[in-house]
Design a protein around this motif. Structure first.
Motif, PDB file in Angstrom:
ATOM      1  N   LYS A  78       0.838  -1.203   0.000  1.00  0.00           N
ATOM      2  CA  LYS A  78       0.000   0.000   0.000  1.00  0.00           C
ATOM      3  C   LYS A  78       0.876   1.258   0.000  1.00  0.00           C
ATOM      4  CE  LYS A  78      -4.063  -1.825  -0.178  1.00  0.00           C
ATOM      5  NZ  LYS A  78      -4.983  -1.478  -1.281  1.00  0.00           N
ATOM      6  N   GLY A  79       1.912   1.237  -0.837  1.00  0.00           N
ATOM      7  CA  GLY A  79       2.762   2.403  -0.995  1.00  0.00           C
ATOM      8  C   GLY A  79       2.194   3.346  -2.044  1.00  0.00           C
ATOM      9  N   ILE A  80       2.296   4.641  -1.804  1.00  0.00           N
ATOM     10  CA  ILE A  80       1.835   5.655  -2.760  1.00  0.00           C
ATOM     11  C   ILE A  80       2.945   6.688  -2.923  1.00  0.00           C
ATOM     12  CG2 ILE A  80       0.209   7.559  -3.141  1.00  0.00           C
ATOM     13  CD1 ILE A  80      -1.962   5.922  -1.882  1.00  0.00           C
ATOM     14  N   ASN A  81       3.302   6.959  -4.165  1.00  0.00           N
ATOM     15  CA  ASN A  81       4.343   7.959  -4.449  1.00  0.00           C
ATOM     16  C   ASN A  81       3.956   9.303  -3.851  1.00  0.00           C
ATOM     17  OD1 ASN A  81       5.682   5.995  -5.926  1.00  0.00           O
ATOM     18  ND2 ASN A  81       5.018   6.769  -7.906  1.00  0.00           N
ATOM     19  N   GLY A  82       4.913   9.928  -3.168  1.00  0.00           N
ATOM     20  CA  GLY A  82       4.695  11.263  -2.628  1.00  0.00           C
ATOM     21  C   GLY A  82       3.900  11.317  -1.337  1.00  0.00           C
ATOM     22  N   ASP A  83       3.518  10.154  -0.794  1.00  0.00           N
ATOM     23  CA  ASP A  83       2.663  10.171   0.389  1.00  0.00           C
ATOM     24  C   ASP A  83       3.431  10.626   1.630  1.00  0.00           C
ATOM     25  OD1 ASP A  83       0.215  10.004   1.564  1.00  0.00           O
ATOM     26  OD2 ASP A  83       0.060   7.825   1.533  1.00  0.00           O
ATOM     27  N   THR A  84       2.669  11.160   2.567  1.00  0.00           N
ATOM     28  CA  THR A  84       3.209  11.614   3.851  1.00  0.00           C
ATOM     29  C   THR A  84       2.432  10.911   4.958  1.00  0.00           C
ATOM     30  OG1 THR A  84       1.641  13.445   3.984  1.00  0.00           O
ATOM     31  CG2 THR A  84       3.766  13.892   2.897  1.00  0.00           C
ATOM     32  N   ILE A  85       2.830  11.131   6.188  1.00  0.00           N
ATOM     33  CA  ILE A  85       2.148  10.502   7.320  1.00  0.00           C
ATOM     34  C   ILE A  85       0.676  10.911   7.373  1.00  0.00           C
ATOM     35  CG2 ILE A  85       2.871  12.275   8.985  1.00  0.00           C
ATOM     36  CD1 ILE A  85       2.385   8.483   9.664  1.00  0.00           C
ATOM     37  N   ARG A  86       0.384  12.122   6.939  1.00  0.00           N
ATOM     38  CA  ARG A  86      -1.017  12.565   6.906  1.00  0.00           C
ATOM     39  C   ARG A  86      -1.850  11.703   5.959  1.00  0.00           C
ATOM     40  NH1 ARG A  86      -1.363  18.648   5.607  1.00  0.00           N
ATOM     41  NH2 ARG A  86       0.428  18.716   6.973  1.00  0.00           N
ATOM     42  N   GLY A  87      -1.260  11.435   4.781  1.00  0.00           N
ATOM     43  CA  GLY A  87      -1.946  10.583   3.812  1.00  0.00           C
ATOM     44  C   GLY A  87      -2.083   9.155   4.304  1.00  0.00           C
ATOM     45  N   VAL A  88      -1.018   8.638   4.917  1.00  0.00           N
ATOM     46  CA  VAL A  88      -1.040   7.272   5.455  1.00  0.00           C
ATOM     47  C   VAL A  88      -2.120   7.161   6.531  1.00  0.00           C
ATOM     48  CG1 VAL A  88       0.280   5.586   6.813  1.00  0.00           C
ATOM     49  CG2 VAL A  88       1.362   6.737   4.875  1.00  0.00           C
ATOM     50  N   ALA A  89      -2.180   8.149   7.414  1.00  0.00           N
ATOM     51  CA  ALA A  89      -3.194   8.141   8.480  1.00  0.00           C
ATOM     52  C   ALA A  89      -4.602   8.192   7.893  1.00  0.00           C
ATOM     53  CB  ALA A  89      -2.976   9.319   9.428  1.00  0.00           C
ATOM     54  N   GLY A  90      -4.776   8.984   6.838  1.00  0.00           N
ATOM     55  CA  GLY A  90      -6.083   9.130   6.212  1.00  0.00           C
ATOM     56  C   GLY A  90      -6.601   7.866   5.551  1.00  0.00           C
ATOM     57  N   ARG A  91      -5.706   6.987   5.146  1.00  0.00           N
ATOM     58  CA  ARG A  91      -6.139   5.754   4.468  1.00  0.00           C
ATOM     59  C   ARG A  91      -5.857   4.489   5.287  1.00  0.00           C
ATOM     60  NH1 ARG A  91      -1.736   3.740   1.203  1.00  0.00           N
ATOM     61  NH2 ARG A  91       0.092   5.078   1.384  1.00  0.00           N
ATOM     62  N   PHE A  92      -5.464   4.660   6.539  1.00  0.00           N
ATOM     63  CA  PHE A  92      -5.058   3.530   7.375  1.00  0.00           C
ATOM     64  C   PHE A  92      -6.199   2.531   7.586  1.00  0.00           C
ATOM     65  CE2 PHE A  92      -3.221   1.498  11.216  1.00  0.00           C
ATOM     66  CZ  PHE A  92      -1.923   1.311  10.772  1.00  0.00           C
ATOM     67  N   ALA A  93      -7.406   3.031   7.789  1.00  0.00           N
ATOM     68  CA  ALA A  93      -8.550   2.133   8.025  1.00  0.00           C
ATOM     69  C   ALA A  93      -8.811   1.241   6.810  1.00  0.00           C
ATOM     70  CB  ALA A  93      -9.794   2.936   8.384  1.00  0.00           C
ATOM     71  N   GLN A  94      -8.852   1.857   5.613  1.00  0.00           N
ATOM     72  CA  GLN A  94      -9.166   1.062   4.419  1.00  0.00           C
ATOM     73  C   GLN A  94      -7.967   0.257   3.914  1.00  0.00           C
ATOM     74  OE1 GLN A  94     -10.372   4.239   1.741  1.00  0.00           O
ATOM     75  NE2 GLN A  94      -8.485   4.047   0.580  1.00  0.00           N
ATOM     76  N   ASP A  95      -6.754   0.801   4.074  1.00  0.00           N
ATOM     77  CA  ASP A  95      -5.589   0.137   3.495  1.00  0.00           C
ATOM     78  C   ASP A  95      -4.880  -0.819   4.449  1.00  0.00           C
ATOM     79  OD1 ASP A  95      -6.059   1.387   1.136  1.00  0.00           O
ATOM     80  OD2 ASP A  95      -4.270   2.649   1.138  1.00  0.00           O
ATOM     81  N   VAL A  96      -5.203  -0.745   5.735  1.00  0.00           N
ATOM     82  CA  VAL A  96      -4.577  -1.655   6.705  1.00  0.00           C
ATOM     83  C   VAL A  96      -5.635  -2.403   7.509  1.00  0.00           C
ATOM     84  CG1 VAL A  96      -3.027  -1.861   8.691  1.00  0.00           C
ATOM     85  CG2 VAL A  96      -2.503  -0.225   6.868  1.00  0.00           C
TER      86      VAL A  96
END
Length: 193
Positions: free
Chosen positions: A38-56
């Motif tokens: 679930k890596g995304i180019n240019g992502d930051t911790i804010r983006g990771v946190a925003g998609r954590f429920a669906q992607d993890v």
């Protein structure tokens, strides 16, 4: 066999290579584990946190490996302490769902190569980015010790690898690993997961 989600930025995603050439896929092939990228180019911790429920959380994995920290400093979105707060929050969120968090320290950057090959602009101070990465790494290791969370020091391992093989072999652009660099990271991950 374990189910592991790797989440984070372009290092996880494998930029600039095809998905099957990045260290996550190489680790999957070597380990036989069920591995979700679930890596995304240019992502930051804010983006990771925003998609954590669906992607993890939605995948109910045994483990989640989190790698972030470089883009935050390049784009001046967060300081190391803010970044660490968010990472700790995600680690605790995972634990509450009976998912073991594994933190990967952000890879070092090569300031000279990054300035000439990655973002050629005057407003990115790659020396400062490197200092912030080092500070975040220290905070991650301390957090891991204090909270019994596994931290894989990919920063240290990759630094040693660069010293051994040289910048040109290790880095595509001063930030992202080469194919050889990804093979090395897959070996490191395989030793610890």
């Amino acid at each position: 066999m374990s189910k592991i989600v790797f989440i984070g930025n372009s290092i996880i995603n494998g930029f600039p290579y095809d998905r099957n050439q990045e260290f996550v896929s190489l680790y999957r092939q070597a380990s036989g584990n069920e591995v979700i990228n679930k890596g995304i180019n240019g992502d930051t911790i804010r983006g990771v946190a925003g998609r954590f429920a669906q992607d993890v959380l939605a995948y109910k994995p045994d483990q989640v490996a989190i790698l972030t920290g470089t883009n935050e400093f390049i784009y001046k979105e967060a300081l190391p302490e803010q970044c660490m707060k968010e990472i700790a929050y995600l680690a605790e969120l995972a634990r509450k769902q009976h998912i073991e968090p594994v933190l990967l320290t952000p890879l070092p950057v090569d300031p000279v190569m990054a300035k000439s090959r990655w973002m050629v602009c005057d407003d990115v101070d790659y020396e400062l980015v490197q200092e912030q990465i080092t500070e975040l790494k220290k905070r991650m290791i301390l957090y891991g010790k204090e909270n019994y969370v596994q931290v894989i020091d990919t920063n240290y391992a990759f630094s040693e690898y660069v010293e051994k093989v040289g910048v040109q072999t290790a880095y595509y652009d001063g930030i992202h690993p080469t194919r050889e660099g990804h093979r090395f990271l897959a070996e490191i991950i395989g030793r610890f997961l």
